[in-house]
Design a protein around this motif. Structure first.
Motif, PDB file in Angstrom:
ATOM      1  N   CYS A  22     -77.288  13.013  -0.744  1.00  0.00           N
ATOM      2  CA  CYS A  22     -77.742  12.446  -2.013  1.00  0.00           C
ATOM      3  C   CYS A  22     -79.253  12.533  -2.186  1.00  0.00           C
ATOM      4  O   CYS A  22     -79.776  12.178  -3.232  1.00  0.00           O
ATOM      5  CB  CYS A  22     -77.303  10.990  -2.127  1.00  0.00           C
ATOM      6  SG  CYS A  22     -75.533  10.801  -2.371  1.00  0.00           S
ATOM      7  N   PHE A  42     -74.043   8.215  -9.723  1.00  0.00           N
ATOM      8  CA  PHE A  42     -74.772   9.240  -8.977  1.00  0.00           C
ATOM      9  C   PHE A  42     -75.158  10.415  -9.876  1.00  0.00           C
ATOM     10  O   PHE A  42     -76.194  11.032  -9.691  1.00  0.00           O
ATOM     11  CB  PHE A  42     -73.962   9.733  -7.777  1.00  0.00           C
ATOM     12  CG  PHE A  42     -73.826   8.719  -6.694  1.00  0.00           C
ATOM     13  CD1 PHE A  42     -74.944   8.192  -6.072  1.00  0.00           C
ATOM     14  CD2 PHE A  42     -72.585   8.277  -6.285  1.00  0.00           C
ATOM     15  CE1 PHE A  42     -74.831   7.248  -5.068  1.00  0.00           C
ATOM     16  CE2 PHE A  42     -72.456   7.339  -5.281  1.00  0.00           C
ATOM     17  CZ  PHE A  42     -73.580   6.816  -4.677  1.00  0.00           C
ATOM     18  N   GLY A  43     -74.309  10.709 -10.849  1.00  0.00           N
ATOM     19  CA  GLY A  43     -74.608  11.814 -11.748  1.00  0.00           C
ATOM     20  C   GLY A  43     -75.761  11.546 -12.689  1.00  0.00           C
ATOM     21  O   GLY A  43     -76.308  12.478 -13.285  1.00  0.00           O
ATOM     22  N   SER A  44     -76.150  10.295 -12.839  1.00  0.00           N
ATOM     23  CA  SER A  44     -77.253   9.976 -13.747  1.00  0.00           C
ATOM     24  C   SER A  44     -78.440   9.302 -13.070  1.00  0.00           C
ATOM     25  O   SER A  44     -79.523   9.258 -13.645  1.00  0.00           O
ATOM     26  CB  SER A  44     -76.750   9.064 -14.871  1.00  0.00           C
ATOM     27  OG  SER A  44     -76.342   7.811 -14.353  1.00  0.00           O
ATOM     28  N   ARG A  45     -78.265   8.792 -11.853  1.00  0.00           N
ATOM     29  CA  ARG A  45     -79.304   7.966 -11.251  1.00  0.00           C
ATOM     30  C   ARG A  45     -79.948   8.498  -9.982  1.00  0.00           C
ATOM     31  O   ARG A  45     -80.942   7.936  -9.534  1.00  0.00           O
ATOM     32  CB  ARG A  45     -78.748   6.576 -10.937  1.00  0.00           C
ATOM     33  CG  ARG A  45     -78.213   5.825 -12.117  1.00  0.00           C
ATOM     34  CD  ARG A  45     -79.356   5.403 -13.010  1.00  0.00           C
ATOM     35  NE  ARG A  45     -78.881   4.697 -14.173  1.00  0.00           N
ATOM     36  CZ  ARG A  45     -79.216   3.469 -14.482  1.00  0.00           C
ATOM     37  NH1 ARG A  45     -80.015   2.790 -13.710  1.00  0.00           N
ATOM     38  NH2 ARG A  45     -78.753   2.922 -15.577  1.00  0.00           N
ATOM     39  N   LEU A  46     -79.399   9.513  -9.370  1.00  0.00           N
ATOM     40  CA  LEU A  46     -80.031  10.007  -8.138  1.00  0.00           C
ATOM     41  C   LEU A  46     -81.448  10.476  -8.442  1.00  0.00           C
ATOM     42  O   LEU A  46     -81.692  11.098  -9.479  1.00  0.00           O
ATOM     43  CB  LEU A  46     -79.221  11.152  -7.527  1.00  0.00           C
ATOM     44  CG  LEU A  46     -77.942  10.758  -6.820  1.00  0.00           C
ATOM     45  CD1 LEU A  46     -77.215  11.998  -6.306  1.00  0.00           C
ATOM     46  CD2 LEU A  46     -78.206   9.805  -5.672  1.00  0.00           C
ATOM     47  N   ASP A  81     -83.190  12.838  -7.136  1.00  0.00           N
ATOM     48  CA  ASP A  81     -83.332  14.295  -7.100  1.00  0.00           C
ATOM     49  C   ASP A  81     -82.342  14.894  -8.099  1.00  0.00           C
ATOM     50  O   ASP A  81     -81.148  14.984  -7.841  1.00  0.00           O
ATOM     51  CB  ASP A  81     -83.053  14.807  -5.683  1.00  0.00           C
ATOM     52  CG  ASP A  81     -83.261  16.295  -5.532  1.00  0.00           C
ATOM     53  OD1 ASP A  81     -83.388  17.005  -6.554  1.00  0.00           O
ATOM     54  OD2 ASP A  81     -83.290  16.756  -4.382  1.00  0.00           O
ATOM     55  N   ALA A  82     -82.860  15.323  -9.249  1.00  0.00           N
ATOM     56  CA  ALA A  82     -82.003  15.826 -10.325  1.00  0.00           C
ATOM     57  C   ALA A  82     -81.164  17.023  -9.881  1.00  0.00           C
ATOM     58  O   ALA A  82     -80.046  17.214 -10.369  1.00  0.00           O
ATOM     59  CB  ALA A  82     -82.847  16.199 -11.533  1.00  0.00           C
ATOM     60  N   ARG A 126     -79.572  17.419  -7.250  1.00  0.00           N
ATOM     61  CA  ARG A 126     -78.395  16.997  -6.472  1.00  0.00           C
ATOM     62  C   ARG A 126     -77.380  16.233  -7.314  1.00  0.00           C
ATOM     63  O   ARG A 126     -76.258  16.019  -6.878  1.00  0.00           O
ATOM     64  CB  ARG A 126     -78.825  16.133  -5.295  1.00  0.00           C
ATOM     65  CG  ARG A 126     -79.677  16.900  -4.314  1.00  0.00           C
ATOM     66  CD  ARG A 126     -80.109  15.990  -3.187  1.00  0.00           C
ATOM     67  NE  ARG A 126     -81.130  16.629  -2.395  1.00  0.00           N
ATOM     68  CZ  ARG A 126     -81.040  16.820  -1.096  1.00  0.00           C
ATOM     69  NH1 ARG A 126     -79.973  16.424  -0.450  1.00  0.00           N
ATOM     70  NH2 ARG A 126     -82.006  17.402  -0.437  1.00  0.00           N
ATOM     71  N   ARG A 127     -77.769  15.813  -8.494  1.00  0.00           N
ATOM     72  CA  ARG A 127     -76.894  14.968  -9.304  1.00  0.00           C
ATOM     73  C   ARG A 127     -75.542  15.611  -9.588  1.00  0.00           C
ATOM     74  O   ARG A 127     -74.497  15.003  -9.371  1.00  0.00           O
ATOM     75  CB  ARG A 127     -77.579  14.608 -10.613  1.00  0.00           C
ATOM     76  CG  ARG A 127     -78.711  13.644 -10.442  1.00  0.00           C
ATOM     77  CD  ARG A 127     -79.368  13.345 -11.762  1.00  0.00           C
ATOM     78  NE  ARG A 127     -80.605  12.610 -11.516  1.00  0.00           N
ATOM     79  CZ  ARG A 127     -81.625  12.586 -12.336  1.00  0.00           C
ATOM     80  NH1 ARG A 127     -81.567  13.251 -13.482  1.00  0.00           N
ATOM     81  NH2 ARG A 127     -82.702  11.902 -12.029  1.00  0.00           N
ATOM     82  N   ALA A 128     -75.562  16.831 -10.100  1.00  0.00           N
ATOM     83  CA  ALA A 128     -74.299  17.486 -10.485  1.00  0.00           C
ATOM     84  C   ALA A 128     -73.411  17.726  -9.267  1.00  0.00           C
ATOM     85  O   ALA A 128     -72.188  17.535  -9.341  1.00  0.00           O
ATOM     86  CB  ALA A 128     -74.587  18.797 -11.207  1.00  0.00           C
ATOM     87  N   ALA A 168     -72.036  14.265  -8.097  1.00  0.00           N
ATOM     88  CA  ALA A 168     -71.095  13.776  -9.108  1.00  0.00           C
ATOM     89  C   ALA A 168     -69.827  14.625  -9.109  1.00  0.00           C
ATOM     90  O   ALA A 168     -68.713  14.097  -9.245  1.00  0.00           O
ATOM     91  CB  ALA A 168     -71.750  13.781 -10.486  1.00  0.00           C
TER      92      ALA A 168
END
Length: 99
Positions: free
Chosen positions: A7, A67-71, A73-74, A76-78, A81
């Motif tokens: 993450c 996780f798709g909106s708050r991690l 490191d952008a 890693r989000r997708a 998620a």
């Protein structure tokens, strides 16, 4: 921590240090997943098992959203998620055999 590194929440030169706040978050997720998993294993076929599966799918979809909106490191989000979405889908599919 197993979840922190993928993450992007681990720190330090070797990415092995995890802050107390992140440890708390990961511990909460682990406790939730262990409780729901135990319910899925112990529930009799039928409504109780379907409810346990629904709880798992809902928690996985919550992970997708969070996780798709708050991690931080952008990049890693997708990926993270998507991983949670796959688990949600597999659990939802398992309801087919829940009785």
């Amino acid at each position: 921590m197993l979840l922190a590194r993928p993450c992007g929440l681990a720190e330090g030169p070797d990415q092995r240090q995890v802050s107390p706040a992140v440890r708390t978050l990961i511990g909460g997720i682990g406790a939730r997943d262990a409780a729901i998993g135990t319910a899925m294993v112990l529930a009799p076929r039928g409504p109780a098992l379907r409810l346990a599966i629904l709880a798992r799918v809902a928690s996985d979809l919550g992970d997708v959203a969070f996780f798709g909106s708050r991690l931080p490191d952008a990049s890693r989000r997708a990926r993270i998620a998507g991983f949670a979405a796959v688990w949600a889908g597999l659990c939802a599919l398992s309801a087919r055999w829940a009785g």
